[in-house]
Motif scaffolding. Structure first.
Motif, PDB file in Angstrom:
ATOM      1  N   PRO A 122     -12.226  38.832  17.964  1.00 25.05           N
ATOM      2  CA  PRO A 122     -12.716  37.697  17.172  1.00 25.05           C
ATOM      3  C   PRO A 122     -12.161  37.618  15.757  1.00 25.05           C
ATOM      4  O   PRO A 122     -12.597  36.759  14.987  1.00 25.05           O
ATOM      5  N   ARG A 123     -11.231  38.505  15.371  1.00 29.86           N
ATOM      6  CA  ARG A 123     -10.743  38.524  13.988  1.00 29.86           C
ATOM      7  C   ARG A 123      -9.708  37.421  13.790  1.00 29.86           C
ATOM      8  O   ARG A 123      -8.727  37.350  14.538  1.00 29.86           O
ATOM      9  N   VAL A 124      -9.903  36.582  12.775  1.00 28.13           N
ATOM     10  CA  VAL A 124      -9.079  35.396  12.591  1.00 28.13           C
ATOM     11  C   VAL A 124      -8.468  35.398  11.195  1.00 28.13           C
ATOM     12  O   VAL A 124      -9.187  35.551  10.193  1.00 28.13           O
ATOM     13  N   ALA A 125      -7.152  35.222  11.142  1.00 24.66           N
ATOM     14  CA  ALA A 125      -6.466  35.012   9.867  1.00 24.66           C
ATOM     15  C   ALA A 125      -6.327  33.515   9.627  1.00 24.66           C
ATOM     16  O   ALA A 125      -6.059  32.756  10.568  1.00 24.66           O
ATOM     17  N   ASP A 149       0.304  41.481  11.716  1.00 22.50           N
ATOM     18  CA  ASP A 149      -0.809  42.219  11.126  1.00 22.50           C
ATOM     19  C   ASP A 149      -1.764  42.687  12.220  1.00 22.50           C
ATOM     20  O   ASP A 149      -2.317  41.872  12.966  1.00 22.50           O
ATOM     21  N   ASP A 150      -1.996  43.972  12.321  1.00 20.21           N
ATOM     22  CA  ASP A 150      -2.879  44.517  13.356  1.00 20.21           C
ATOM     23  C   ASP A 150      -4.353  44.259  13.080  1.00 20.21           C
ATOM     24  O   ASP A 150      -5.190  44.554  13.935  1.00 20.21           O
ATOM     25  N   GLY A 154       6.561  36.465  19.258  1.00 17.71           N
ATOM     26  CA  GLY A 154       6.592  36.765  20.685  1.00 17.71           C
ATOM     27  C   GLY A 154       7.676  37.756  21.014  1.00 17.71           C
ATOM     28  O   GLY A 154       7.493  38.655  21.838  1.00 17.71           O
ATOM     29  N   ALA A 155       8.812  37.631  20.369  1.00 17.46           N
ATOM     30  CA  ALA A 155       9.894  38.575  20.629  1.00 17.46           C
ATOM     31  C   ALA A 155       9.530  39.970  20.169  1.00 17.46           C
ATOM     32  O   ALA A 155       9.964  40.968  20.745  1.00 17.46           O
ATOM     33  N   ALA A 156       8.687  40.041  19.125  1.00 16.84           N
ATOM     34  CA  ALA A 156       8.281  41.349  18.614  1.00 16.84           C
ATOM     35  C   ALA A 156       7.133  41.950  19.401  1.00 16.84           C
ATOM     36  O   ALA A 156       6.679  43.050  19.095  1.00 16.84           O
ATOM     37  N   GLY A 157       6.659  41.215  20.378  1.00 13.03           N
ATOM     38  CA  GLY A 157       5.597  41.748  21.229  1.00 13.03           C
ATOM     39  C   GLY A 157       4.196  41.348  20.813  1.00 13.03           C
ATOM     40  O   GLY A 157       3.236  41.728  21.447  1.00 13.03           O
ATOM     41  N   ALA A 158       4.058  40.574  19.733  1.00 11.20           N
ATOM     42  CA  ALA A 158       2.731  40.135  19.320  1.00 11.20           C
ATOM     43  C   ALA A 158       2.240  39.064  20.279  1.00 11.20           C
ATOM     44  O   ALA A 158       2.980  38.166  20.643  1.00 11.20           O
ATOM     45  N   ALA A 159       0.999  39.140  20.689  1.00  6.98           N
ATOM     46  CA  ALA A 159       0.417  38.161  21.606  1.00  6.98           C
ATOM     47  C   ALA A 159      -0.859  37.640  20.980  1.00  6.98           C
ATOM     48  O   ALA A 159      -1.955  38.064  21.318  1.00  6.98           O
ATOM     49  N   LYS A 160      -0.698  36.746  20.008  1.00  6.25           N
ATOM     50  CA  LYS A 160      -1.839  36.181  19.293  1.00  6.25           C
ATOM     51  C   LYS A 160      -1.777  34.663  19.368  1.00  6.25           C
ATOM     52  O   LYS A 160      -0.711  34.081  19.192  1.00  6.25           O
ATOM     53  N   PRO A 161      -2.917  34.032  19.618  1.00  5.13           N
ATOM     54  CA  PRO A 161      -2.906  32.572  19.616  1.00  5.13           C
ATOM     55  C   PRO A 161      -2.783  32.024  18.208  1.00  5.13           C
ATOM     56  O   PRO A 161      -3.305  32.600  17.251  1.00  5.13           O
ATOM     57  N   VAL A 162      -2.100  30.909  18.101  1.00 10.98           N
ATOM     58  CA  VAL A 162      -1.931  30.207  16.834  1.00 10.98           C
ATOM     59  C   VAL A 162      -2.375  28.770  17.044  1.00 10.98           C
ATOM     60  O   VAL A 162      -1.942  28.110  18.007  1.00 10.98           O
ATOM     61  N   VAL A 163      -3.229  28.265  16.156  1.00  6.86           N
ATOM     62  CA  VAL A 163      -3.627  26.859  16.186  1.00  6.86           C
ATOM     63  C   VAL A 163      -3.412  26.278  14.800  1.00  6.86           C
ATOM     64  O   VAL A 163      -3.419  27.003  13.804  1.00  6.86           O
TER      65      VAL A 163
END
Length: 970
Positions: A529-532, A580-581, A615-624
């Motif tokens: 649930p952590r959102v930037a 950012d982790d 995505g190329a770096a392996g991050a799998a985070k949604p962006v809106v």
């Protein structure tokens, strides 16, 4: 394969049962025709058949059927050459008592395609009657229909019939070479034994359903129903019946839409009013009937007046059409006459093995490159993509297609089912469950015909792909006209809670349906649930921050890039957030630049570059993205959309020419690496919409992770299942509860005994018709005690003063008794009782109830206003797991009262969870229990005390999802 009674009949075939009957058995007694055994089923290839009991009127059908069976199949059935049936054979195989001898037939077009029969036998294999609990079973399937799963479906139904008639085991004798029949038995999932005797295989099946037999049955159901939908969506040929001779009209419109979409199969126009020499409409072959086409037709689009539909259905059925899309109106939505017309339509179509979408449907669409089917009234073919869309309303279907198109979201397939007389949301879920072209399922439902099955299918589908549902007609109190739904006593709020338990994403509006759909189709699921939050507007960032808190997310402080930020600044900030982790998702907020033109496309390209790099770096985070008055940003962001097909299905879109860079704006970034899969970045015009969609994705992602470990149903000591069953049987027998009975409420002593057999102790309450009896009861129970009224109008109403607590002496008890009767009425009206005081704690309510449509539901809430006034109750399906019980306790809004709110002592929630699980086990073990209420159950820091309980019994209600496979009946 043959039955024992047939082995001794000699070479002329089985003897009849006229007079003395076979083996000395008396002639069969007449029993009422069991019409509840009739069922429509979907076969392995997606076609349908009707299963029904064989009667004496079926003699000619049986003879015709047998003549079409090959000599080899006849040999496998009778273990000898058997070219024809004698008159005695026909009589025997068509005359049954529906108890000890039963025959079922599978029919298509009114003709037999397969039969199955059982004969009850004793332990020596001779004909018998009850209480013998074994039967010999034998099948015969017409060769043209072998491999369609007919025998498997018949086995499910004949086994259910046998269990109903007290038969617990089947025996079958099969020749070793008859491997197909052996496989039917061995694959069924029942406990079985096999032996080899006298050159044949002897099989014994225990008919008690097992986890494996239920899993086999449901897997077959899924494959069959999915195939039936696939046949509708991907036909090789389509006939539009009712295509007008002049432009305009429903039929001609659908014909043009088919052609405009580039349908890859053959298209025919059918119009009985064609004039001499008219052989084409819109450039496709035209015929006066489907029969005149002279070539296979897989799908017929029916657009003729309702009164002409029956002749069209007959024409299609007689010539092998596999399915119908009925656009015609004038059915159940139009009143009583229309409902009768709709029932007749379904029965007629199913008699030919066809499935129906509609009537009153908008149509269907499949965007696959090798299909390109637009058999609908939608003038434009949607873009190909990864979303499956189902609606029951044509108007809502049009709106959703338009909104998804504007958001750049493509579809894999679309079905608008109208009155959904046959194909429903359940069938479509079966198809989309393992459809490789569909990643997200969107459903607009106005009614749920089988909520129990829908919940089961939705849970399974949600475990592999998101299922988003908006439910219309929630507050109307009735189903929309034309929708056939079972009667249910469960409120919509409860159904919604059960759907969420099954992993369904429940939204309230079609706008929210689209908002969630485009996010889930284009972005990965968040890990938490952590959102930037980052952007060029501090105010918009703060609105987004507040929205995150409202939705239960954990936002970081917004990063204000200031109004001077360039698209490159956005790109760098987004890339840093993705790396950012400490965050699981990113919301980008943007307002227009002042005095600078053309930045929208550049900003979109910058954001896509950052996402592609992440995505190329392996991050799998949604962006809106949340934008204010930035026209064209949503379209620009959807230019590289993952809802469109993979390159294997369609050609890859060509890159657009870079937009000119306005003066004062940064240079456009380099195009993204084509090796990195593009992802659609959904854009929203309001922070609340974006965050609500993101929150649904967070909750769904959490459910997916938990679904991998759903918990277990624990085993407890002090459970006497047999003793409870004996008590239930005795009570039902003594009170004479028949099938039409509303049930029997157990007495206080019976309730205590039944619950006690499952380790649930109810504190005794002794009647106190007078003050002396109250004192005697207190002496027996021990002080301190409580004095309570039990009159129905005062029960669970502490606000009326009908309860006196902590009475420590006889004097206090007598005083309380006098005050109670003086204030509220005479003792015979109040029905007072005395009960030993329980340890102080939190009063809760535990309930379980059986609903014919939903099944067994376990409910929990706090006693008093929280439950009764605010509806603060949580629900789970039975059987509940330990995880379900823990979530049940914690999911009510007043749960903090159980965990030490404002310095109070936390109560014994493990004991409460055990109580919930014991109630769940009780109801699951005994389907005769239709309701249980424990009120109140006081949860103290050291245990749970049940102070009041009520149990109601009734004969087991019919279920809609636990018997053999069948389509909803009409």
């Amino acid at each position: 394969m043959r039955s024992t009674s047939e082995q001794a009949d000699g070479p002329d075939g089985p003897s009849g049962e006229v007079g003395g009957g076979a083996g000395g058995r008396p002639a069969p007694e007449e029993h009422a025709y069991p019409d509840h055994w009739e069922a429509d089923v979907v076969l392995r290839d997606g076609g349908t058949a009707r299963i029904r009991p064989i009667t004496a009127d079926d003699a000619d059908r049986l003879v015709s059927f047998y003549e079409q069976v090959s000599d080899e199949s006849k040999y496998y059935r009778f273990f000898a050459p058997y070219p024809r049936l004698s008159a005695k054979d026909v009589h025997r195989f068509t005359h049954h008592d529906f108890v000890d001898r039963v025959g079922l037939a599978a029919t298509v077009g009114g003709e037999f395609i397969a039969t199955v029969r059982y004969d009850r036998i004793d332990d020596r294999g001779r004909p018998a009657s009850t209480p013998a609990d074994e039967a010999e079973v034998a099948f015969l399937v017409q060769d043209a229909h072998q491999g369609r799963g007919v025998a498997s479906a018949l086995l499910e139904h004949i086994a259910a019939v046998a269990r109903e008639r007290g038969i617990r085991r089947f025996a079958a004798e099969v020749l070793p070479a008859n491997t197909k029949m052996i496989k039917v038995f061995t694959d069924a999932g029942y406990t079985q034994k096999r032996s080899f005797e006298d050159g044949s295989v002897r099989l014994h099946l225990d008919l008690e359903p097992t986890d494996r037999s239920l899993a086999v049955q449901r897997a077959r159901e899924q494959r069959a129903e999915a195939r039936s939908v696939q046949r509708l969506l991907a036909p090789a040929s389509v006939a539009v019946v009712g295509a007008g001779r002049t432009p305009g009209g429903v039929g001609r419109t659908v014909l043009r839409n088919l052609l405009g979409a580039g349908f890859t199969g053959r298209v025919y126009a059918v119009n009985p009013g064609l004039g001499p020499g008219e052989t084409e409409l819109d450039g496709v072959p035209a015929f006066p009937s489907v029969a005149a086409v002279g070539a296979p037709v897989d799908l017929a689009i029916v657009a003729v007046p309702a009164e002409r539909v029956p002749e069209v259905v007959a024409d299609c059925g007689e010539h092998g059409v596999r399915g119908l899309v009925v656009l015609s109106a004038g059915y159940a939505e139009s009143g009583t006459e229309g409902r009768a017309r709709q029932r007749a339509l379904v029965r007629q179509a199913r008699s030919y093995g066809m499935r129906i979408i509609g009537p009153n449907a908008f149509g269907i669409i499949d965007t696959a490159a090798d299909v390109r089917l637009n058999a609908s009234l939608a003038p434009e073919m949607p873009a190909a993509g990864r979303i499956g869309l189902f609606t029951q309303s044509a108007a809502i279907g049009v709106a959703l297609l338009a909104r998804l198109h504007r958001r750049g979201a493509g579809l894999s397939s679309f079905i608008s089912a109208g009155n959904r007389a046959d194909v429903s949301g359940n069938d479509v879920l079966q198809h989309w469950y393992d459809d490789p072209a569909t990643d997200v399922v969107l459903l607009y439902l106005e009614s749920i015909g089988n909520p129990r099955k829908f919940t089961r299918l939705a849970r399974r589908t949600a475990a592999v792909k998101p299922v988003v549902v908006v439910k219309g007609a929630r507050h109307s109190g009735s189903a929309p006209p034309g929708h056939r739904v079972p009667v249910t006593r469960v409120p919509h709020a409860t159904v919604d809670a059960l759907l969420r338990q099954a992993g369904v994403i429940r939204v309230d509006t079609v706008t929210e349906l689209v908002d969630a759909g485009v996010l889930l189709a284009g972005q990965p699921l968040p890990a938490g649930p952590r959102v930037a939050i980052l952007g060029n507007s501090e105010s918009l960032g703060l609105l987004t921050y507040d929205a995150c808190l409202t939705e239960g997310l954990r936002p970081q402080r917004p990063l204000d890039l200031t109004t001077a930020a360039t698209p490159a600044d956005f790109r760098d900030a987004l890339a840093a957030a993705l790396a950012d982790d400490t965050c699981d998702a990113v919301v980008v907020t943007a307002i227009p630049w002042v005095g600078i033109e053309g930045t929208t496309e550049v900003l979109a390209a910058s954001l896509r570059e950052a996402v592609a790099g992440g995505g190329a770096a392996g991050a799998a985070k949604p962006v809106v993205v949340v934008h204010v008055e930035m026209g064209g940003l949503a379209e620009a962001l959807s230019a590289a959309t993952s809802t469109r097909p993979a390159p294997a299905r369609t050609r890859r879109p060509t890159a657009a020419a870079p937009a000119p860079v306005p003066q004062g704006a940064p240079e456009a970034p380099e195009p993204p690496d084509p090796a990195v899969p593009a992802r659609n970045i959904p854009a929203y015009p309001a922070a609340e919409r974006a965050v609500r969609a993101l929150a649904e994705a967070v909750r769904y992602g959490q459910w997916r992770r938990q679904a991998a470990d759903p918990g277990r149903v624990p085993e407890y000591d002090a459970i006497d299942q047999a003793g409870a069953a004996a008590l239930i049987g005795r009570v039902l027998a003594e009170r004479g509860a028949g099938q039409e009975s509303r049930g029997v409420t157990l007495t206080t002593d019976e309730t205590g005994e039944l619950l006690g057999r499952y380790g649930i102790a109810v504190r005794p309450a002794l009647p106190a018709p007078g003050p002396d009896e109250a004192v005697a009861a207190a002496a027996r129970l021990g002080y301190p005690v409580a004095l309570k009224t039990t009159a129905p109008h005062l029960r669970h109403r502490p606000d009326l003063g009908g309860v006196r607590l902590d009475l420590a002496t006889e004097e206090q008890l007598r005083t309380a008794y006098a005050e109670l009767t003086e204030a509220l009425g005479k003792p015979e009206e109040l029905q007072p009782v005395v009960q030993a005081m329980a340890p102080r704690g939190v009063d809760t309510v535990v309930r379980a109830a059986i609903d014919p449509a939903v099944g067994a539901v376990l409910s929990f809430g706090l006693a008093g206003a929280a439950t009764e006034l605010l509806g603060d109750t949580a629900h789970r399906l039975i059987p509940a797991t330990d995880r379900d019980a823990a979530e049940l306790v914690r999911s009510i809004r007043t749960a903090p009262l159980l965990f030490g709110w404002r310095g109070s002592a936390p109560v014994d929630t493990p004991a409460l969870e055990e109580l919930l699980l014991r109630v769940s086990r009780l109801v699951d073990d005994h389907p005769e229990i239709v309701s249980v209420a424990l009120e109140p159950a006081v949860v103290a820091p050291g245990g749970v005390s049940v102070l009041g309980a009520a149990v109601r019994l009734a004969p087991p209600p019919p279920t809609t999802d636990l018997g053999p496979r069948r389509l909803p009946s009409y």
